[in-house]
Design a protein around this motif. Sequence first.
Motif, PDB file in Angstrom:
ATOM      1  N   THR A  62       3.450  12.475  -3.202  1.00  0.00           N
ATOM      2  CA  THR A  62       2.870  11.927  -2.066  1.00  0.00           C
ATOM      3  C   THR A  62       3.956  10.642  -1.451  1.00  0.00           C
ATOM      4  N   TYR A  63       3.629  10.400  -0.279  1.00  0.00           N
ATOM      5  CA  TYR A  63       4.582   9.252   0.050  1.00  0.00           C
ATOM      6  C   TYR A  63       3.659   8.231   1.211  1.00  0.00           C
ATOM      7  N   GLY A  64       4.322   7.010   1.510  1.00  0.00           N
ATOM      8  CA  GLY A  64       3.644   6.031   1.857  1.00  0.00           C
ATOM      9  C   GLY A  64       3.489   6.498   3.471  1.00  0.00           C
ATOM     10  N   THR A  65       4.473   6.917   4.184  1.00  0.00           N
ATOM     11  CA  THR A  65       4.319   7.155   5.769  1.00  0.00           C
ATOM     12  C   THR A  65       5.650   8.238   5.918  1.00  0.00           C
ATOM     13  N   ALA A  66       5.500   8.475   7.174  1.00  0.00           N
ATOM     14  CA  ALA A  66       6.778   9.330   7.389  1.00  0.00           C
ATOM     15  C   ALA A  66       6.874   9.346   8.885  1.00  0.00           C
ATOM     16  N   ILE A 108       9.579   5.065  -0.125  1.00  0.00           N
ATOM     17  CA  ILE A 108       8.199   5.078   0.333  1.00  0.00           C
ATOM     18  C   ILE A 108       7.974   5.770   1.447  1.00  0.00           C
ATOM     19  N   ILE A 109       9.111   6.183   2.345  1.00  0.00           N
ATOM     20  CA  ILE A 109       8.825   6.870   3.410  1.00  0.00           C
ATOM     21  C   ILE A 109       9.220   8.420   2.956  1.00  0.00           C
ATOM     22  N   HIS A 110       8.647   9.295   3.577  1.00  0.00           N
ATOM     23  CA  HIS A 110       9.057  10.705   3.422  1.00  0.00           C
ATOM     24  C   HIS A 110      10.618  10.918   3.360  1.00  0.00           C
ATOM     25  N   PRO A 111      11.225  11.366   2.527  1.00  0.00           N
ATOM     26  CA  PRO A 111      12.450  11.417   2.732  1.00  0.00           C
ATOM     27  C   PRO A 111      13.394  12.410   3.811  1.00  0.00           C
ATOM     28  N   GLU A 112      12.272  13.426   4.044  1.00  0.00           N
ATOM     29  CA  GLU A 112      12.924  14.299   5.251  1.00  0.00           C
ATOM     30  C   GLU A 112      12.585  13.862   6.626  1.00  0.00           C
ATOM     31  N   SER A 113      12.018  12.586   6.830  1.00  0.00           N
ATOM     32  CA  SER A 113      11.568  12.215   7.868  1.00  0.00           C
ATOM     33  C   SER A 113      12.873  12.100   9.172  1.00  0.00           C
ATOM     34  N   LEU A 114      14.090  12.017   8.689  1.00  0.00           N
ATOM     35  CA  LEU A 114      15.211  11.878   9.578  1.00  0.00           C
ATOM     36  C   LEU A 114      15.505  13.307  10.274  1.00  0.00           C
ATOM     37  N   THR A 115      14.983  14.272   9.624  1.00  0.00           N
ATOM     38  CA  THR A 115      15.108  15.457  10.257  1.00  0.00           C
ATOM     39  C   THR A 115      13.984  16.455  10.755  1.00  0.00           C
ATOM     40  N   VAL A 175       0.931  -1.277   0.120  1.00  0.00           N
ATOM     41  CA  VAL A 175      -0.022  -0.015  -0.100  1.00  0.00           C
ATOM     42  C   VAL A 175       0.765   1.246  -0.041  1.00  0.00           C
ATOM     43  N   ALA A 176       1.862   0.982   0.865  1.00  0.00           N
ATOM     44  CA  ALA A 176       2.759   2.337   0.913  1.00  0.00           C
ATOM     45  C   ALA A 176       3.612   2.787  -0.725  1.00  0.00           C
ATOM     46  N   ARG A 177       3.772   1.520  -1.318  1.00  0.00           N
ATOM     47  CA  ARG A 177       4.345   1.635  -2.655  1.00  0.00           C
ATOM     48  C   ARG A 177       3.274   2.642  -3.606  1.00  0.00           C
ATOM     49  N   ALA A 178       2.008   2.033  -3.445  1.00  0.00           N
ATOM     50  CA  ALA A 178       0.920   2.447  -4.444  1.00  0.00           C
ATOM     51  C   ALA A 178       0.458   3.977  -3.564  1.00  0.00           C
ATOM     52  N   PHE A 179       0.734   4.410  -2.274  1.00  0.00           N
ATOM     53  CA  PHE A 179       0.520   5.509  -1.974  1.00  0.00           C
ATOM     54  C   PHE A 179       1.766   6.652  -2.359  1.00  0.00           C
ATOM     55  N   THR A 180       2.734   6.088  -2.659  1.00  0.00           N
ATOM     56  CA  THR A 180       3.943   6.712  -3.298  1.00  0.00           C
ATOM     57  C   THR A 180       4.107   7.019  -4.773  1.00  0.00           C
TER      58      THR A 180
END
Lengths: 514, 308, 297
Positions: A195-199, A257-264, A178-183
């Motif tokens: 859009t992204y799967g999760t964050a 599929i995770i928002h790339p900025e999640s790390l910060t 689903v996360a893939r589809a969301f992305t």
Amino acid sequence: MSKNKFFLLFLIIFLLSSTQIFSGAQKEEGKVTLRWMDLPEAIGDVENGEFMTALKEKFPEVDFQLEPILYSAYKEKFPVLMAAGDLPEIFQTNAQSYLPQLVAGNLIAPLDDALKTYGKDIVGNAREGHLAFGQYSGKQYSIPGSYSLKYFAQNIRMDWLENLGKAVPKTMDEFRDVARAFTFSDPDGNGKDDTYGTAFRQNINFIDSFFNAYGVAPNHHQIGMWRIRNGKQTNDWVQPEMKEALENLASWYEEGIIHPESLTLDWNQWWNLYLQNKVGMWYHQPRRLSEMNSSLIKAGIKNAKMWPIAPPKGPYGQGTSNEGQPWGTFFSGNNLDKAVEVYNYTFTQEFFLKSKGQLDYAFAPKPELNSKGWPVYYTYDEALTDPNYEERRKKVQYSRVWTGWALENPNMTKTWPDRDLAAHVMQQFQNTLGGAQIEGNKLADKWAVTSSKTVPVPADAKYFVNLQSMFREIATKIVSGKDSDQVWSEWLAYYNANGGAEIEKQVNELIPVK
Amino acid sequence: MQGPASRFSSFQKQFWKNRFLFFMALSILAWYAIFRYIPYYWNLIAFKDYQYSMGFAKSPWVGFENFKALFQDPFFLRVLRNTLVISGLKIAIGFPFPIILAIFLNEVFKSAFKKTIQTITFVPFFISWVIYASILFSVLSPSVGMLNVLISRLGGEPIYFLASEKWFRPILVISDITKQSGYFTVIYMAALAGVDEEIFEAAICDGANLFQRIWHITIPGIAPVITILFILRLGQLLTVGFEQVYILYSPMVYDVGDVIETFNYRQGILGGRFSYTTALGLFKSSIGFVLVIASNWVLKKLTGHGLW
Amino acid sequence: MRKLKFKNYKLSEKLFILFIHIFLLLFGVICIFPFFNVLARSLSPEFYIQQGQVWLWPIRLTVNAYVKIFQAMGIVSGFKNSTFVAIVGTAINLIMSFLIAYPLSRKRLPLRKTFIFIVVFTMLFPTGIIPMYLLVKKLGLMNSLWALIWPYAITTFNMIIIKNYFQTIPESLEESAFIDGAGELTILFKIFVPLSKPVISAIGLFYLIFNWNIFMPAVFFITHPSKYTIQVVLRDILTQHMLEDQLPFDQASLMSLAGPEAIQAAVTILAMIPILIIYPFIQKYFTRGMMIGSVKG
């Protein structure tokens, strides 16, 4: 100007200040002074509010001195008060951070005796098993707030699932699909790849459902989860499953599929991503969903519906995290009996009626009482639609001192003599919940995993902060794609050499395996 | 002169002559004694194992144990290295910048332009790091940030600046310059205002060109201030600026961005290890102290200006 | 008097002047950009800021954030308290700084080096907050606005800059004043202070900013809301409007809490305004040439 005039000016300023210096507060004769340190979200007019008025009426012999600490400065000020030995008679703090130091320093008093004599309503109305969050080496040291950190859920954008013709995911693999589809499949149909799967939030925070699928979790405040493994208390931080869970997240992250900025991301940025209709899965408290959804709808996403579902089932488990309640009220030990008596009074029926129901941390009573003279709370729908609600809620919230009282505690009215009133109040609580929260709370009741260690041990005082900081660092490194084998072996070595083993030993000695 | 004064030695004579000046200084030193030196007793806990239950007086003495623990801490080398590199960069680039700014402003003809720029450069100083950082976040964001949009347009790969070990330090230095330069420019502008205008005019009459005037008049005019500020800045070599780092860093960049102040905060405020952090503070101050004495001595020899 | 004229410049000088202007303009833009961004945010509804749409211009102009701030409790008393601290505090700051900077700048001061050493030492070894808390309590200053003034009566850094400037004033000046029968205080306030207007106004500005922005000491030493300074009140308003589901008392995010952004932006603008109003008046002392012929023995 002559030099005499300058000296005169200087002298005057000195004298002015010295009159200030020596005119300390006058003590009223024969009164018991109770300093009460409140930690409000905001400093309102507590002194003249109905809460304090009711207390002052009941206890004319007590001189109440309220000392609010600004919420955002508490972390700096509290350790200083501790070190200066200047803690008030009644105060709030976080057991996880300070309990061992407070006990070792004799800065707080055990409450068992005082509770027996003066604390019948505190004990009688406590949520089941809740007082244990304030126990340390066999004694009751605090009265934990009733508000529970259990009610977290995995939430997902139902409207996006519908747009893509996907079923509600159940397993980790389905979640990934689903996360893939969301992305990649443009779930909001805006024609943009945005859009992204999760964050998650920086420190790999607020994605515990993905960890619990592996039978481990960092917990909401990242204090670590402890579980019984082979009859022993063990720390999730160093289990091999934790490494697997982190590697799983790393592969999600690498796939994009995770928002790339999640790390910060900080809290606000994270929350805003959801309001900007960019992310499809959210792990947090469902009571906040109504606001998120109505914001999205306002922004033109007609069917927006972020909704709680069961957490993903993974290779080693399934669940959400329950942190218990590290926050509570502590007593310095001066005038202990009176302090407990005063505090207990706030849990009684008499006080509830006198203060017109202005007790709860999160819910507001209406200005008018009902025909029986009982307070009535805004229902969920009224809270959403009544334009005056916000104003009213703030006014009520900021005119009271924080206590352990909470409508959402099912035992809150157990000791009240008037059972009709008690039933009325509990009904009021049900009315304040929205659909998402009812659903989310049900799911949390079913899936929440409670840490087997909810209070600190003495060794935590020395080692916990460094271990926590190091865990955050290695977790971030693994998720961002660094060589996990190497990082993990470094982490294990660090953990064992820097207090991890000692904490584990103490936990096994002090917290019985049930 | 006859009388008691004649019996005084030269020091006593000088003392007597300037007794009023002396007591003027002494009266303010009394303030220093009360509000600065009395609180120093607390630093002794660096040599104790401070425990809440015993308080300051009864906590046991442990000699240099806290310092030993500090130097053996695996984190310590990392934060010391990061602190030195970041602070060094800030001094190398951030220190001269306000000087250049002041010199440039000094050569502007149009007073309106000059005043506007001077006011504008002062403004970011008032924006707290929390807000400044939130603006930085949105400018530097790899997905929507202006800078990365520009990079993409030019055909480059977007850069995740704040999670990048390569970029984190430059961002600290540059954002520090853009936010704080205006503040120090004020000091240099004030110093320049005190340079006698007639010297400028004389130089023009002598046919000195723009560059010669800057080199021979403007810079010597503010050299004493530069010297003093430089010595004082060296004293803060191990100070990076807590708020800035704390708000901008994340575990992604601890390896290059965790500094003494953030480390100290986690140990002291969050961890309650007061003896340990006091030892760290003393270490930090001692380094600064040595640097001040040394640089003052060197600069005094070289330029004739110094703190004392 | 010969005036500098741009047209008399050589080509290389002209190019350099051009470079200076472009450089200053660019740097000015970098500096002013955050200000406009904050201003635009403060005048936009929260919704559009969260949506990431507000850059340099407000969307759907609203002064709601300011209205909320002015309606909040304690704004008036906060403003009064801060004004008191700013005015009385800055006066004390300056007077005390003069009284120590002047003797330290004079070579004839007995024990001068020792004194300077004593003073500089305090700059390198800062005072911890815990002993300061105990001291303020012992002096009975707790919960008094004086607790925000006396412990911070001198900022040694600022004082050193004044001292450094005083040092450039030649001794011949005071010698002639002594002959005229002036005392030390007269010389200080009648000769030294007027001669140092630019530096003193710069340092006065710094002190004023410090006093106006004083926050942590107010948190530590003031317990009663009626004595809060404006910065504490503003921070309080900010927390009031903070996102509510910051986990209750979330330790990890307390420092970086950003409230709803419009309020936070408005708070920034409001805290800045008094200083920005005063700045132009002080700025005129920074103009080159205002001290023409002043320092002559």
